[in-house]
Design an enzyme around this catalytic site. Sequence first.
Site: not given
Ligand SMILES: [Fe+2]
Ligand SMILES: [Fe+2]
Length: 344
Positions: A87, A120, A124
């Site tokens: 990501d 995203h 995390y």
């Molecule tokens: Fe992602």
């Molecule tokens: Fe993606």
Amino acid sequence: MEDKKLFNPEGNDNIQVRKMIGGNPTNLFNLNNVKYKWANKLYRIMMENFWIPEKIPLHDDSRYYNEMTAAERKAYDGILSFLVFLDSIQTNNLPNINDFITAPEVNLILSIQTYQEAIHSQSYAYIIESIIPAERREVIYDQWRTDKILFERNKYIAQIYQDFVDDESDRNFARVIIANFLLEGVYFYNGFNFFYDLASRNLMLGTANEIKYINRDELTHCVLFANMIKEIRKEKPDFFNDEDIYEMFRVAVDQEIEWSKHIIGDAILGMNEKSIEAYTKFIANKRLRELGMNPMYEGFDVNPYKHLEKIADTHGQGDTKGNFLETTVSAYNQSSAVSGWDDF
Ligand SMILES: [Fe+2]
Ligand SMILES: [Fe+2]
């Protein structure tokens, strides 16, 4: 390839001459006049997917983390490390692609995708801070460099991205688009299934919920890139080289299997080396079909983790992965969830 002119009063926004790449747009967002109608639909779905990682409580996961077996913890940490890398690079690289896309309706959703990849990445941070003991956190952030197998596979995709930054040739752009599709369509899924597998045994349910939201976003990214590839093929039939695509799939699948065996192996209840291989080849075949190409792994057309689809299902309506474009997502909209404005 030439990137778009930013200020381009001589551009032509007529949809008759609009192209996915190599067009001449003014860069004005006149979204009442679009050529690629699917982009409008995808924009709506992506915006409805808005979510806030912190709305999902992780207290229970933090307690259960130490109750997992050592093998489960190793897989949990390693997969998180891999996802953080993916990501991060997506957030950074998508604008490089967007600079060369000459359809405003697609520029718009690539920007939404970039923003989702940033969410995203932040999710995390929230998971790691909430669940992982302080002394393990940096190890996870650094594992992409210290674990040789993880490094090699990350290098494969990242080098393709870097090659285009260094040399903006047609071939490098074609490879970057396919690499992106592979990352979005193949790389995530053994990892996602690991979290759903834990959830099927009532373990780490908060993490699985975070992953479901990410998974739902990633599926829209897959649709976006598959559609971009198909449109470019229609407009420039020779732009992609099928042999190149199959070769990239082969490397990606081999590395995904090697990595998943390394990090999950045979030590996790519900997953094993055989199911890892079967799943990876199944998902690669599925993605090739989505590009309108023939599958390359004969006999791998059944999902060995079919039973986990119910857990991955964010709509409670059966097979989310197959139906998500047709289903309503309004129940998952968290847009009223922001608080704390007084602090600004
Ligand atoms: Fe992602
Ligand atoms: Fe993606």
